[in-house]
Structures are given as C-alpha cells and as structure tokens.
Design a protein around this motif. Structure first.
Motif, PDB file in Angstrom:
ATOM      1  N   LEU A 333       0.864  -0.930   0.017  1.00  0.00           N
ATOM      2  CA  LEU A 333       0.500  -0.006   0.238  1.00  0.00           C
ATOM      3  C   LEU A 333       0.826   1.334   0.226  1.00  0.00           C
ATOM      4  O   LEU A 333       1.983   1.480   0.255  1.00  0.00           O
ATOM      5  N   ASP A 334       0.574   2.516  -0.361  1.00  0.00           N
ATOM      6  CA  ASP A 334       0.948   3.301  -0.742  1.00  0.00           C
ATOM      7  C   ASP A 334       0.893   4.190   0.753  1.00  0.00           C
ATOM      8  O   ASP A 334       0.323   5.055   1.373  1.00  0.00           O
ATOM      9  N   LEU A 335       2.121   3.801   1.428  1.00  0.00           N
ATOM     10  CA  LEU A 335       2.117   4.448   2.955  1.00  0.00           C
ATOM     11  C   LEU A 335       3.601   5.639   3.298  1.00  0.00           C
ATOM     12  O   LEU A 335       3.587   6.292   3.945  1.00  0.00           O
ATOM     13  N   GLY A 336       3.947   6.113   2.405  1.00  0.00           N
ATOM     14  CA  GLY A 336       4.741   6.420   1.703  1.00  0.00           C
ATOM     15  C   GLY A 336       6.165   5.593   2.387  1.00  0.00           C
ATOM     16  O   GLY A 336       7.344   6.350   3.149  1.00  0.00           O
ATOM     17  N   ALA A 337       6.307   4.555   2.768  1.00  0.00           N
ATOM     18  CA  ALA A 337       6.965   3.821   3.314  1.00  0.00           C
ATOM     19  C   ALA A 337       8.407   4.326   2.443  1.00  0.00           C
ATOM     20  O   ALA A 337       8.268   4.121   1.185  1.00  0.00           O
ATOM     21  N   ARG A 338      10.125   3.801   3.177  1.00  0.00           N
ATOM     22  CA  ARG A 338      11.068   4.499   2.721  1.00  0.00           C
ATOM     23  C   ARG A 338      12.187   3.194   2.825  1.00  0.00           C
ATOM     24  O   ARG A 338      13.122   2.191   2.581  1.00  0.00           O
ATOM     25  N   THR A 339      12.059   2.516   4.391  1.00  0.00           N
ATOM     26  CA  THR A 339      13.216   1.624   4.943  1.00  0.00           C
ATOM     27  C   THR A 339      12.693   0.608   4.976  1.00  0.00           C
ATOM     28  O   THR A 339      11.882   0.248   4.370  1.00  0.00           O
ATOM     29  N   PRO A 340      13.428  -0.525   5.092  1.00  0.00           N
ATOM     30  CA  PRO A 340      12.446  -2.086   4.831  1.00  0.00           C
ATOM     31  C   PRO A 340      11.629  -2.510   6.025  1.00  0.00           C
ATOM     32  O   PRO A 340      10.779  -2.889   5.535  1.00  0.00           O
ATOM     33  N   GLU A 341      11.574  -1.981   6.963  1.00  0.00           N
ATOM     34  CA  GLU A 341      10.957  -2.131   8.212  1.00  0.00           C
ATOM     35  C   GLU A 341       9.100  -1.408   7.291  1.00  0.00           C
ATOM     36  O   GLU A 341       7.829  -1.794   7.595  1.00  0.00           O
ATOM     37  N   GLU A 342       9.196  -0.005   6.979  1.00  0.00           N
ATOM     38  CA  GLU A 342       8.005   0.403   6.727  1.00  0.00           C
ATOM     39  C   GLU A 342       8.060   0.050   4.910  1.00  0.00           C
ATOM     40  O   GLU A 342       6.699  -0.165   5.367  1.00  0.00           O
ATOM     41  N   THR A 343       8.658  -0.730   4.457  1.00  0.00           N
ATOM     42  CA  THR A 343       8.210  -1.767   3.234  1.00  0.00           C
ATOM     43  C   THR A 343       7.617  -2.863   3.735  1.00  0.00           C
ATOM     44  O   THR A 343       6.370  -2.779   3.541  1.00  0.00           O
ATOM     45  N   ALA A 344       7.859  -3.206   4.656  1.00  0.00           N
ATOM     46  CA  ALA A 344       7.284  -4.364   5.058  1.00  0.00           C
ATOM     47  C   ALA A 344       6.290  -4.278   5.127  1.00  0.00           C
ATOM     48  O   ALA A 344       5.478  -5.297   5.293  1.00  0.00           O
ATOM     49  N   LEU A 345       5.505  -3.329   6.079  1.00  0.00           N
ATOM     50  CA  LEU A 345       4.635  -2.687   6.863  1.00  0.00           C
ATOM     51  C   LEU A 345       3.387  -2.777   6.020  1.00  0.00           C
ATOM     52  O   LEU A 345       2.328  -3.342   5.894  1.00  0.00           O
ATOM     53  N   SER A 346       3.842  -1.559   4.570  1.00  0.00           N
ATOM     54  CA  SER A 346       2.990  -1.480   3.525  1.00  0.00           C
ATOM     55  C   SER A 346       2.653  -2.486   3.294  1.00  0.00           C
ATOM     56  O   SER A 346       1.156  -2.839   2.719  1.00  0.00           O
ATOM     57  N   ILE A 347       3.259  -4.031   2.970  1.00  0.00           N
ATOM     58  CA  ILE A 347       3.347  -5.746   1.863  1.00  0.00           C
ATOM     59  C   ILE A 347       2.249  -5.781   3.389  1.00  0.00           C
ATOM     60  O   ILE A 347       1.366  -6.208   2.376  1.00  0.00           O
ATOM     61  N   ALA A 348       2.406  -5.706   4.504  1.00  0.00           N
ATOM     62  CA  ALA A 348       2.104  -6.753   5.032  1.00  0.00           C
ATOM     63  C   ALA A 348       0.255  -6.017   5.522  1.00  0.00           C
ATOM     64  O   ALA A 348      -0.639  -7.054   5.478  1.00  0.00           O
ATOM     65  N   ALA A 349       0.342  -4.288   5.009  1.00  0.00           N
ATOM     66  CA  ALA A 349      -0.967  -4.225   5.299  1.00  0.00           C
ATOM     67  C   ALA A 349      -2.094  -4.748   4.451  1.00  0.00           C
ATOM     68  O   ALA A 349      -3.617  -4.510   4.371  1.00  0.00           O
ATOM     69  N   GLU A 350      -1.134  -4.680   2.655  1.00  0.00           N
ATOM     70  CA  GLU A 350      -2.045  -5.172   1.794  1.00  0.00           C
ATOM     71  C   GLU A 350      -2.554  -6.110   1.758  1.00  0.00           C
ATOM     72  O   GLU A 350      -3.691  -6.810   1.146  1.00  0.00           O
TER      73      GLU A 350
END
Length: 386
Positions: A333-350
């Motif tokens: 999802l478009d969370l404005g993720a930058r770090t690996p942890e933020e990117t993982a959060l966006s994938i898990a949220a989707e």
C-alpha cells in the motif's frame, strides 16, 4: 474457544473445570468475530477476550456463575449498546454480540479436551457445538478430524453425521462460523444453529528473494501469525543466520521450489506469495506459476517501469489478463515507505486488506463501517456456502 486452546488445554491436563464464553454471532461494529472466547477457571483466572474490553467484566461474572453451579451450566447471552444509559453494560462501539456460556468438566467432555489438544498442538480439527436450539441441547458438541471421523454427540446419530459433514466442509476451508441444520439432521424441520470452530495449521507466507526487505517482511509475517519461508537460489544470501525469524530458509530456484510445494500439497488458498527479487530470471518463471495457483495473494516488488515490462513478459509466457489482474505490483500500500521495516508494513497491510476486503483508506472522515460484515457463514443444509 479454539483461539485460546493452549491455555485451556493446560487446564484440561490438570483436570480443572472451567467456564468458557464463546462469540457465536455478531452484528454491527462488534470488535471480535465468532469463535472468540473468554474462559475462567475455578481460581478466577481469566484468559481470552470476547469484546476487546467492552463487556469483559459482565461476561466474567457469567462464567463464574456457570462454573459455581449457581446458574445453568450452559446459557445464551446477548450484549449490545444502550443509548438510554451510556454507562450500562454494553458494547460502546455500537455492535451486538451473542455468546454461548458453558461449563466444561474435562472428565465429562473428552471431545472438547481432544479438540483443545489438537488446536494447541497446531493440528487440524473442527468442533461443532449447538449454539442455538432447545435448552437441553445447548453446548453439545462433536469433534471432527480431517478424515471425517468424529467423536462426541449432539444427541442423535443422524444429527451427528450431518453436523460432522458440515464441520468437515468448513474445516477444509479453514473457516469458523455458524451453520443451520434440521434438528433431526435433515434438510428441513426445526433448525439448530451450530458454531463450527476450525483449527488448521498457520497460513503460509512465501518470501522469494533473500534481501534486507525480506528480513523485515519475515518479522511482519510472523507477527501476523504466518508460517514464513524464505527462498532464494543464492546460497550466500539464503542463510538461517540472515533470517533467524523465518520458519525455514530454502536454497533453490524459486519456481522449482513453488512447483515442489504445490505437488506436495503444501500450497492452499490461504498462502501468500511475495516476490522481492525484482530480477526477471527469477521473477518471470516464478510469477508465471504462482498466478496460475489458487493462492490468496501474489505480490511482486519493483518500479512501475519494471511492472510494465514484467507484464509484457508474463503475457508472452501465456498468461491472460484475468491472471495478471491478480498480481499486486508494485507490491504494498502507498504509505510513503522508505526503510525495509516501513516497506514490510506496507506489504503486510496490503495482504490484510486483500484478505478482508479492506480499502486501505484512512478511517478518519470515512462513513463506512470500521468492522465490515464478513461474508455470511450461516446457511441451511442444501444451500451453497458463501
């Protein structure tokens, strides 16, 4: 009840009677779904939750009453929001929940003991209890294994066979919910409502690509209750030391590993596939196979340009637009993720949003239910499942 099986199984091993309140139906913005449970032992210890805190105190007292013998051993209860009295016992979130409150004596209920043992050990089993019907039948249960064999009784052999068949169907889908059968086990007559709780092994999350983003996604997947596998063809990267939180780390070509797991029957409709390599020689053969499987989710990392190029290659491999429509790419999802942890959060949220039909939009200012109604699970015998 099976959602707190580990603690209840320990009580059973000690021969301790307990009372358990299980959610059997919800309406409106109720925080927990059918199967959620709160249990109380003879010392007053409580485990689990039926409402996230709204009515736990009142439910606790119902369990104590059932356990003490001062009231019926099995009762139905309903809790909802009262606009007339904001301080009344009720769900302040505005929903309504129906509960089955039941005393369980391990020595007298071997079918429930065996169900809790299977669930606490990660096994496959379903338990069907009468949640609505004549008072003398409330709480009766049958335990159904993956081979269809059953133990316990609902008080009638034909009723037991019918209930076992319905529970087996829900077990195969990994579902918990309610189903109606005729009181005599037929497809008509006075209905009984069964609560069927399924215990199945955790769903699988397959992470392809042993990169730093994968390590963060492994942790997110474990947090969500998945059994997580990391697979990469490069042995220098795919190591247990780099992915200590993964259930397994496999060195193999991704498409070959997926084919082997499919042949072994270890891929099902709950499996999520995340492709993080963004390398065509790995991605294309893997996605070509993954998008033909009835898995829950397929996502692939990469830029929008990479995504368009990937679609062209997948079409060349024979995939149709209907197959390609299942691909979540760019992943997350478009969370404005930058770090690996933020990117993982966006994938898990989707993955969560896709699983439950969520939009991923902010709840602030929205006029849609916070807890949308799940697909209908109650049905009469002879009608198709939702």
């Amino acid at each position: 009840m099976l959602d707190i099986a580990e603690e209840l199984h320990r009580w059973c091993e000690r021969g301790l009677p307990f009372a358990v309140a299980t959610v059997v139906a919800v309406a409106g913005s109720a925080p927990r779904q059918p199967g959620a449970a709160l249990a109380v032992d003879g010392e007053g210890t409580a485990v689990g939750s039926v409402s996230g805190g709204c009515v736990e105190g009142a439910v606790y007292e119902l369990c104590r009453e059932a356990l003490s013998g001062d009231g019926p051993a099995t009762v139905r209860a309903r809790f909802g929001y009262s606009e007339e009295d904001a301080f009344a016992v009720g769900l302040t979130c505005g929903g309504v929940i129906d509960l089955l409150v039941q005393r369980v004596d391990p020595a007298a209920r071997p079918e429930l003991v065996h169900a809790l043992a299977a669930a606490s050990g990660g096994g496959t089993a379903a338990v069907a209890r009468i949640a609505e019907g004549p008072e003398e039948l409330l709480g009766r249960a049958v335990l159904v294994g993956p081979d269809g064999r059953h133990e316990g009784s609902l008080g009638d052999a034909e009723r037991d066979r019918t209930a076992a068949g319905e529970a087996l169907a829900m077990l195969a889908a990994g579902r918990t919910g309610t189903v109606e059968i005729g009181a005599d086990g037929s497809r008509c007559g006075v209905p009984l409502t069964l609560l069927v709780e399924s215990s199945v092994p955790p769903p699988r999350l397959l992470v392809f690509g042993a990169i730093d983003f994968a390590a963060a996604l492994v942790r997110a997947g474990k947090f969500l209750g998945y059994r997580v596998t990391v697979c990469d063809a490069r042995p220098v990267f795919a190591t247990g030391r780099r992915f200590p939180d993964a259930d397994e780390v496999v060195v193999d070509w991704p498409h070959r590993y997926l084919e082997a797991e499919t042949r072994a029957g270890r891929i099902d409709g709950r499996t999520a596939v995340c492709v993080l390599t963004h390398d065509a020689k790995f991605d294309i053969p893997l996605l070509e196979r993954a998008l033909r499987l009835p898995v829950a989710y397929v996502g692939a990392m990469g830029s929008r340009r990479t995504h368009l190029q990937r679609l062209d290659r997948l079409r060349e491999s024979g995939l149709k637009d209907l197959d390609l429509a299942r691909l979540h790419s760019p992943i997350g999802l478009d969370l404005g993720a930058r770090t690996p942890e933020e990117t993982a959060l966006s994938i898990a949220a989707e993955i969560v949003a896709h699983r439950h039909g969520g939009t991923g939009a902010p709840l602030t200012g929205a006029h849609t239910p916070i807890h949308p109604a799940p697909p209908a699970t109650a049905r009469r015998i002879g009608t198709p499942a939702a």
